[in-house]
Design an enzyme around this catalytic site. Structure first.
Site, PDB file in Angstrom:
ATOM      1  N   CYS A  83       0.837  -1.204   0.000  1.00 26.13           N
ATOM      2  CA  CYS A  83       0.000   0.000   0.000  1.00 26.13           C
ATOM      3  C   CYS A  83       0.877   1.262   0.000  1.00 26.13           C
ATOM      4  O   CYS A  83       1.894   1.325   0.689  1.00 26.13           O
ATOM      5  CB  CYS A  83      -0.905  -0.017   1.231  1.00 26.13           C
ATOM      6  SG  CYS A  83      -2.021   1.388   1.297  1.00 26.13           S
ATOM      7  N   CYS A  87       0.467   4.871   7.044  1.00 30.01           N
ATOM      8  CA  CYS A  87      -0.155   4.680   8.364  1.00 30.01           C
ATOM      9  C   CYS A  87       0.850   3.956   9.287  1.00 30.01           C
ATOM     10  O   CYS A  87       1.236   2.811   8.997  1.00 30.01           O
ATOM     11  CB  CYS A  87      -1.442   3.880   8.227  1.00 30.01           C
ATOM     12  SG  CYS A  87      -2.521   4.527   6.912  1.00 30.01           S
ATOM     13  N   CYS A  90       0.561   0.207  10.368  1.00 31.24           N
ATOM     14  CA  CYS A  90       0.084  -0.815   9.424  1.00 31.24           C
ATOM     15  C   CYS A  90       1.188  -1.631   8.765  1.00 31.24           C
ATOM     16  O   CYS A  90       2.073  -1.094   8.095  1.00 31.24           O
ATOM     17  CB  CYS A  90      -0.776  -0.154   8.349  1.00 31.24           C
ATOM     18  SG  CYS A  90      -1.539  -1.410   7.274  1.00 31.24           S
ATOM     19  N   CYS A 127     -16.518  -9.287   5.930  1.00 29.28           N
ATOM     20  CA  CYS A 127     -15.911  -7.988   5.638  1.00 29.28           C
ATOM     21  C   CYS A 127     -14.654  -8.157   4.789  1.00 29.28           C
ATOM     22  O   CYS A 127     -13.723  -8.857   5.182  1.00 29.28           O
ATOM     23  CB  CYS A 127     -15.570  -7.301   6.965  1.00 29.28           C
ATOM     24  SG  CYS A 127     -14.807  -5.701   6.718  1.00 29.28           S
ATOM     25  N   CYS A 158     -19.668  -6.280   4.098  1.00 29.12           N
ATOM     26  CA  CYS A 158     -18.934  -5.089   4.527  1.00 29.12           C
ATOM     27  C   CYS A 158     -17.666  -5.018   3.685  1.00 29.12           C
ATOM     28  O   CYS A 158     -17.129  -6.053   3.295  1.00 29.12           O
ATOM     29  CB  CYS A 158     -18.586  -5.213   6.014  1.00 29.12           C
ATOM     30  SG  CYS A 158     -17.557  -3.846   6.608  1.00 29.12           S
ATOM     31  N   CYS A 218     -19.391   1.979   9.308  1.00 30.47           N
ATOM     32  CA  CYS A 218     -18.598   1.283  10.316  1.00 30.47           C
ATOM     33  C   CYS A 218     -17.342   2.121  10.492  1.00 30.47           C
ATOM     34  O   CYS A 218     -16.527   2.231   9.571  1.00 30.47           O
ATOM     35  CB  CYS A 218     -18.252  -0.124   9.830  1.00 30.47           C
ATOM     36  SG  CYS A 218     -17.088  -0.979  10.917  1.00 30.47           S
ATOM     37  N   ARG A 290     -17.534  -2.623  18.597  1.00 32.38           N
ATOM     38  CA  ARG A 290     -16.808  -3.873  18.314  1.00 32.38           C
ATOM     39  C   ARG A 290     -15.449  -3.930  19.005  1.00 32.38           C
ATOM     40  O   ARG A 290     -14.606  -3.058  18.822  1.00 32.38           O
ATOM     41  CB  ARG A 290     -16.633  -4.067  16.803  1.00 32.38           C
ATOM     42  CG  ARG A 290     -15.950  -5.404  16.484  1.00 32.38           C
ATOM     43  CD  ARG A 290     -15.876  -5.720  14.995  1.00 32.38           C
ATOM     44  NE  ARG A 290     -17.177  -5.658  14.397  1.00 32.38           N
ATOM     45  CZ  ARG A 290     -17.462  -4.905  13.342  1.00 32.38           C
ATOM     46  NH1 ARG A 290     -16.525  -4.177  12.780  1.00 32.38           N
ATOM     47  NH2 ARG A 290     -18.681  -4.879  12.861  1.00 32.38           N
TER      48      ARG A 290
HETATM   49  N1  SAM Z   1      -6.643   0.390   3.278  1.00 36.52           N
HETATM   50  C1  SAM Z   1      -7.913   0.718   3.773  1.00 36.52           C
HETATM   51  C2  SAM Z   1      -7.894   1.906   4.701  1.00 36.52           C
HETATM   52  O1  SAM Z   1      -6.892   2.095   5.405  1.00 36.52           O
HETATM   53  O2  SAM Z   1      -8.864   2.639   4.748  1.00 36.52           O
HETATM   54  C3  SAM Z   1      -8.636  -0.435   4.424  1.00 36.52           C
HETATM   55  C4  SAM Z   1      -7.864  -1.454   5.252  1.00 36.52           C
HETATM   56  S1  SAM Z   1      -7.100  -0.820   6.737  1.00 36.52           S
HETATM   57  C5  SAM Z   1      -5.995  -2.125   7.140  1.00 36.52           C
HETATM   58  C6  SAM Z   1      -8.415  -0.853   7.921  1.00 36.52           C
HETATM   59  C7  SAM Z   1      -8.130  -0.412   9.326  1.00 36.52           C
HETATM   60  O3  SAM Z   1      -7.444  -1.419  10.037  1.00 36.52           O
HETATM   61  C8  SAM Z   1      -7.279   0.822   9.538  1.00 36.52           C
HETATM   62  O4  SAM Z   1      -7.969   1.999   9.353  1.00 36.52           O
HETATM   63  C9  SAM Z   1      -6.872   0.658  10.999  1.00 36.52           C
HETATM   64  O5  SAM Z   1      -7.807   1.316  11.836  1.00 36.52           O
HETATM   65  C10 SAM Z   1      -6.931  -0.849  11.220  1.00 36.52           C
HETATM   66  N2  SAM Z   1      -5.569  -1.377  11.459  1.00 36.52           N
HETATM   67  C11 SAM Z   1      -4.593  -1.548  10.545  1.00 36.52           C
HETATM   68  N3  SAM Z   1      -3.464  -2.021  11.106  1.00 36.52           N
HETATM   69  C12 SAM Z   1      -3.727  -2.149  12.437  1.00 36.52           C
HETATM   70  C13 SAM Z   1      -2.956  -2.579  13.561  1.00 36.52           C
HETATM   71  N4  SAM Z   1      -1.679  -2.943  13.427  1.00 36.52           N
HETATM   72  N5  SAM Z   1      -3.541  -2.607  14.767  1.00 36.52           N
HETATM   73  C14 SAM Z   1      -4.839  -2.228  14.903  1.00 36.52           C
HETATM   74  N6  SAM Z   1      -5.613  -1.806  13.875  1.00 36.52           N
HETATM   75  C15 SAM Z   1      -5.065  -1.763  12.669  1.00 36.52           C
HETATM   76  C1  DTB Z   2     -11.053  -2.447  11.803  1.00 39.44           C
HETATM   77  O1  DTB Z   2     -11.390  -1.445  12.470  1.00 39.44           O
HETATM   78  N1  DTB Z   2     -10.190  -3.369  12.202  1.00 39.44           N
HETATM   79  C2  DTB Z   2     -10.005  -4.370  11.181  1.00 39.44           C
HETATM   80  C3  DTB Z   2     -11.032  -3.954  10.101  1.00 39.44           C
HETATM   81  N2  DTB Z   2     -11.529  -2.706  10.608  1.00 39.44           N
HETATM   82  C4  DTB Z   2     -10.655  -3.904   8.698  1.00 39.44           C
HETATM   83  C5  DTB Z   2      -8.598  -4.514  10.732  1.00 39.44           C
HETATM   84  C6  DTB Z   2      -7.622  -4.792  11.844  1.00 39.44           C
HETATM   85  C7  DTB Z   2      -6.282  -5.007  11.217  1.00 39.44           C
HETATM   86  C8  DTB Z   2      -5.247  -5.482  12.189  1.00 39.44           C
HETATM   87  C9  DTB Z   2      -3.935  -5.663  11.542  1.00 39.44           C
HETATM   88  C10 DTB Z   2      -3.898  -6.707  10.469  1.00 39.44           C
HETATM   89  O2  DTB Z   2      -4.407  -7.848  10.651  1.00 39.44           O
HETATM   90  O3  DTB Z   2      -3.286  -6.446   9.403  1.00 39.44           O
HETATM   91 FE1  SF4 Z   3      -2.748   1.220   3.458  1.00 40.54          FE
HETATM   92 FE2  SF4 Z   3      -2.630   0.065   5.816  1.00 40.54          FE
HETATM   93 FE3  SF4 Z   3      -3.059   2.666   5.681  1.00 40.54          FE
HETATM   94 FE4  SF4 Z   3      -5.006   0.945   4.863  1.00 40.54          FE
HETATM   95  S1  SF4 Z   3      -4.194   1.194   6.937  1.00 40.54           S
HETATM   96  S2  SF4 Z   3      -4.285   2.798   3.812  1.00 40.54           S
HETATM   97  S3  SF4 Z   3      -3.707  -0.703   4.051  1.00 40.54           S
HETATM   98  S4  SF4 Z   3      -1.183   1.581   5.011  1.00 40.54           S
END
Ligand code: SAM
Ligand code: DTB
Ligand code: SF4
Length: 345
Positions: A83, A87, A90, A127, A158, A218, A290
């Site tokens: 990506c 973030c 992530c 989802c 979702c 959500c 949640r």
């Molecule tokens: N890429 C899209 C976005 O960021 O909008 C959708 C997928 S993204 C992985 C969805 C959500 O997962 C993020 O907004 C974040 O709140 C959560 N998330 C990602 N990595 C995480 C982590 N290491 N621990 C907890 N929540 C996480």
């Molecule tokens: C949300 O609030 N938590 C989920 C879902 N929406 C998409 C994602 C959590 C991701 C945790 C890190 C991972 O598994 O990559």
């Molecule tokens: Fe990309 Fe992860 Fe940020 Fe979603 S949360 S936009 S997958 S870097």
């Protein structure tokens, strides 16, 4: 008042001066009669003695929901890693060296097999998550097929695909999408410490598009990223003060992944996590709250406290997107031990 309170009071007045909540209140009062919460009022909730806070949350919970019913959603990463965004939490960002293996958009049949398995093991919502900044039209089209087919299986649908452009939410609605997940992640004041490649306003714009297309929202965030309690209250205020609060509010505990900038952040006190759930329940009485990422490393006793504090939804199945989640069987046993019934069963 102790030293912490004095510092928090200063932090709150600085935030409320920047945000100018008085004008928000006037606009909101004209548009919707819903209760408005100042950051200071939410901090006061956080500061209640633990039992008093949980008691208040239980009252609100019981007024609005069956306290023994929990909604279960299963996640699938339909496009993984690589990506462009930064973030800081992530593992899927191309900017960080993590163990995540990039994977192109999955084929329809593979997605449907995963949805079927999720349904068989008791999920009521499926989802689909994609590691995109924002879907291109050629990306969205195969996802629309996935949504149609998953919906046809009798599951709620979702998706979380990043920022949506004009018209994309309508296409998802047309395909049968029930919920769109897009998180605010944290308070506006802390946001810039975590993400630089998209703004808070970008997120609010996508949420507005989802609402206007009549898709359920959500939206939640992540705690344990090094934010202060006032900033946790700031996130909750943003969510609770939306003209319509999100139907579903995921509260994620940061899952620390090696290679990401937030790896090594000081761990959050588990009781502070429970407090955040309780505060979300009190301020968003009609929303499903949640208990999201972070359960794998969370003691079952703390998870039980989260349910008592008003959490009534979980991610279910052994994987979130790229990281682990408790085994389905362990969750079924926990539900049985606590007398919890999954929704729709
Ligand atoms: N890429 C899209 C976005 O960021 O909008 C959708 C997928 S993204 C992985 C969805 C959500 O997962 C993020 O907004 C974040 O709140 C959560 N998330 C990602 N990595 C995480 C982590 N290491 N621990 C907890 N929540 C996480
Ligand atoms: C949300 O609030 N938590 C989920 C879902 N929406 C998409 C994602 C959590 C991701 C945790 C890190 C991972 O598994 O990559
Ligand atoms: Fe990309 Fe992860 Fe940020 Fe979603 S949360 S936009 S997958 S870097």
């Amino acid at each position: 008042m102790n030293l912490t309170n004095i510092n928090e009071t200063k932090e709150i007045s600085m935030i409320e001066a920047v945000v100018d909540t008085s004008s928000i209140k006037k606009v909101a009062a004209a548009e919707a009669p819903a209760a408005r919460w100042s950051v200071a009022e939410i901090v006061e909730l956080f500061e209640l003695p633990f039992s008093d806070l949980i008691y208040r949350a239980q009252i609100v919970h019981r007024e609005n929901f069956d306290p023994n019913q929990v909604q279960v959603s299963t996640l699938l990463s339909i496009k993984t890693g690589g990506c462009s965004e930064d973030c800081g939490y992530c593992p899927q960002s191309a900017r960080y060296q993590t163990e995540v293996e990039n994977q192109d958009l999955m084929q329809l049949e593979e997605v449907l097999a995963a949805a079927r398995a999720a349904k068989e093991s008791g999920a009521s919502r499926f989802c689909m998550g994609a590691a995109w900044r924002s879907p291109k039209q050629r990306d969205l089209e195969p996802v629309l097929r996935m949504v149609q087919e998953v919906k046809a299986m009798g599951l709620e649908t979702c998706a979380t695909l990043g920022m949506l452009k004009e018209g994309q939410a309508e296409q998802l609605k047309e395909a049968g999408l029930d919920y769109y997940n897009h998180n605010l992640d944290t308070a506006p004041e802390f946001y810039g410490d975590v993400i630089s490649t998209r703004t808070y306003q970008d997120r609010l714009d996508t949420l507005e598009r989802v609402r206007e297309a009549d898709i359920n929202v959500c939206c939640g965030g992540i705690i344990g990223m090094g934010e202060s309690r006032v900033q946790r209250a700031g996130l909750i205020a943003q969510l609770a003060n939306m003209s319509r609060p999100p139907e579903s509010v995921p509260i994620n505990l940061l899952t620390q992944v090696e290679g990401t900038p937030l790896h090594g952040t000081e761990a959050l006190d588990p009781f502070e996590f429970v407090r955040t759930i309780a505060v979300a329940r009190i301020t968003m009485p009609a929303s499903h709250v949640r208990l999201s990422a972070g359960r794998q490393s969370m003691h079952e006793g703390i998870q039980a406290l989260c349910f008592i504090a008003g959490a009534n939804s979980i991610f279910y199945g052994e994987k979130l997107l790229t990281t682990g989640n408790p085994e389905a069987e362990a969750d079924q046993q926990l539900f049985a031990r606590l007398g919890i019934k999954p929704e729709g069963h």
